[in-house]
Motif scaffolding. Structure first.
Motif, short mmCIF file in Angstrom:
data_model
loop_
_atom_site.label_atom_id
_atom_site.label_comp_id
_atom_site.label_asym_id
_atom_site.label_seq_id
_atom_site.Cartn_x
_atom_site.Cartn_y
_atom_site.Cartn_z
N ILE A 48 0.84 -1.20 0.00
CA ILE A 48 0.00 0.00 0.00
C ILE A 48 0.87 1.25 0.00
N THR A 49 2.03 1.18 0.65
CA THR A 49 2.97 2.30 0.58
C THR A 49 3.41 2.54 -0.85
N ILE A 54 2.78 5.99 -6.00
CA ILE A 54 2.45 6.15 -7.42
C ILE A 54 0.99 6.55 -7.61
N ARG A 55 0.28 6.72 -6.50
CA ARG A 55 -1.13 7.15 -6.46
C ARG A 55 -2.05 6.23 -7.26
N ASN A 74 5.27 17.94 -4.61
CA ASN A 74 4.32 17.10 -3.88
C ASN A 74 3.36 16.43 -4.85
N LEU A 75 3.48 15.12 -4.99
CA LEU A 75 2.64 14.39 -5.94
C LEU A 75 1.18 14.39 -5.53
N LEU A 76 0.90 14.58 -4.25
CA LEU A 76 -0.49 14.57 -3.78
C LEU A 76 -1.24 15.84 -4.19
N ILE A 86 3.48 11.56 -14.92
CA ILE A 86 4.53 11.13 -14.00
C ILE A 86 4.72 9.62 -14.07
N ARG A 87 3.61 8.87 -14.04
CA ARG A 87 3.67 7.40 -14.06
C ARG A 87 4.22 6.91 -15.38
#
Length: 318
Positions: A48-49, A54-55, A74-76, A86-87
Motif C-alpha cells: 500500500i505504501t 504512485i497514487r 508534492n505528488l499529492l 509522471i507514471r
C-alpha cells in the motif's frame, strides 16, 4: 538532495466494518541511485505504501494525510492528468504478478512502443521499436526482435518478469518501485532477476524502493531498510546497522527466522502469534502481544527515536 521524501503518509480504507489504517503516518527518504528495502510480514502495509507513492489507491481506500515529494514536488497536489505524465516516465512500478501487468491481447512490441510514445511524442514508431529491441537485449531476452511479436501467454514466468522490468525502465525513470518482483519465480531465476534490477538501476542511476518480506533479498540488494509492522515503520536506517545489529524485537525476530549455514536446527524459528487485525489494533505498541520483552510502558505507542545510528520505535531500546 533527496529524490523522494515521504512525510507522515497515511492511507486508510473506509469499510463497512470500520477504518483500516493500512499505512499510518510513515516517513522516509531516498537519495538518487539508492535502493531502499521495505520489509515486513504480509499485511504490514508495504504494498500500500508503494501504491500510495504512485497514487494507485482505489476506493474505498484514500490517502488522507502526508506528503509525497519527488524532487521537492508534492505528488499529492497534482491532478489526475499531471499524475498520468509522471507514471511510466518519472516513476515506474513492477507489480507482484507479471501476468496481470501485461495486456494479454497486445503483442509485447506494441506494449513497449506505446509506453515510449505516450511519454515521448517526438519519438517515431521506428525509433521506439529500436529502443524496445535494445531494452529487451539489456534485460537478457534472446532474439529480441522476434520476441516483440510474441504475446504474454507465449512467454515463461521469468521472461514475463524481464519484459515487465524492460517496460518499467524503458523511459529511464528516476524512481522504480518493485513490489515482491520475484515471488512467483524459482530460486535460480529470482537471483537473476534481482541482480538484473540492481545492475540496471546502477546503469540508469535510478532509485529503487524494493518491497519484500525476505530479509535475505534486502541483504543482497539494499542500501537502507525500513521495517514495517501493522502500517507503521518500527526500525529504519542503514542496511549494515539493521541486519548486523537489529534493535527492535520485531526486526530481531525476522532475522532469526532465516536459516544459517553453520547451524543445524530441527525447526526454523518463527515469531509467535500473528499480526493483529488493522480493524482491531491493541492499545499501545502493536507488537507487544508477540514481543518477548514487553513491559508496562508498552501500553503507550512508542514513537520513532534516533538510537545508535537509526530510527527505532520501541520503549525497551535505550
Amino acid at each position: 538532495m533527496e529524490l523522494l521524501r515521504v512525510d507522515g503518509l497515511q492511507t486508510h480504507f473506509f469499510t463497512r466494518k470500520g477504518v483500516v489504517r493500512a499505512v499510518d503516518g510513515i516517513s522516509f527518504g531516498l537519495k538518487r541511485g539508492e535502493i531502499l528495502g521495505l520489509v515486513g510480514e504480509s499485511g504490514a502495509g508495504k504494498s500500500i505504501t508503494g501504491f500510495s507513492i504512485i497514487r494507485l489507491i482505489d476506493p474505498p481506500g484514500r490517502i488522507v494525510n502526508g506528503k509525497i515529494l519527488l524532487e521537492g514536488r508534492n505528488l499529492l497536489e497534482l491532478d489526475a492528468g499531471a499524475m498520468d505524465t509522471i507514471r511510466g516516465d518519472h516513476i515506474s512500478m513492477i507489480f507482484q504478478d507479471p501476468q496481470t501487468s501485461l495486456n494479454p491481447v497486445l503483442s509485447i512490441g506494441r506494449q513497449l512502443v506505446e509506453t515510449i510514445c505516450y511519454h515521448r511524442r517526438e519519438v517515431s514508431g521506428k525509433e521506439a521499436q529500436a529502443r524496445s529491441v535494445e531494452m529487451l537485449r539489456q534485460v537478457g531476452i534472446s532474439s529480441p526482435l522476434k520476441r516483440l511479436r510474441s504475446y504474454p501467454h507465449q512467454l515463461s514466468g521469468g521472461m514475463k518478469q524481464r519484459m515487465v522490468i524492460a517496460m518499467a525502465l524503458i523511459n529511464n525513470p528516476k524512481l522504480l518501485i518493485a513490489d515482491e518482483p520475484t515471488t512467483a519465480l524459482d530460486v535460480t531465476i529470482q537471483a537473476q532477476i534481482l541482480m538484473l534490477m540492481k545492475k540496471l538501476c546502477e546503469q540508469y542511476d535510478s532509485s529503487l524502493v524494493l518491497i519484500t518480506h525476505d530479509i535475505s533479498v534486502v541483504a543482497q540488494m539494499c542500501h537502507r531498510v525500513a521495517v514495517m509492522y501493522a502500517g507503521r515503520i518500527v526500525e529504519y536506517g542503514k542496511k549494515s546497522d539493521i541486519l548486523y545489529n537489529p534493535l527492535h524485537p520485531y526486526t530481531r525476530g525476522l532475522i532469526a527466522c532465516l536459516p544459517k549455514l553453520n547451524e543445524t536446527r530441527d525447526r526454523l524459528y518463527q515469531i509467535p502469534g500473528v499480526m493483529p487485525s488493522l480493524l482491531d489494533l491493541p492499545a499501545g505498541c502493536y507488537f507487544r502481544n508477540r514481543c518477548p520483552d514487553t513491559g508496562d510502558n508498552c501500553l503507550e505507542y512508542p514513537e520513532l527515536r534516533w538510537i545508535n545510528g537509526r530510527h527505532v520505535a520501541c520503549h525497551r531500546v535505550k
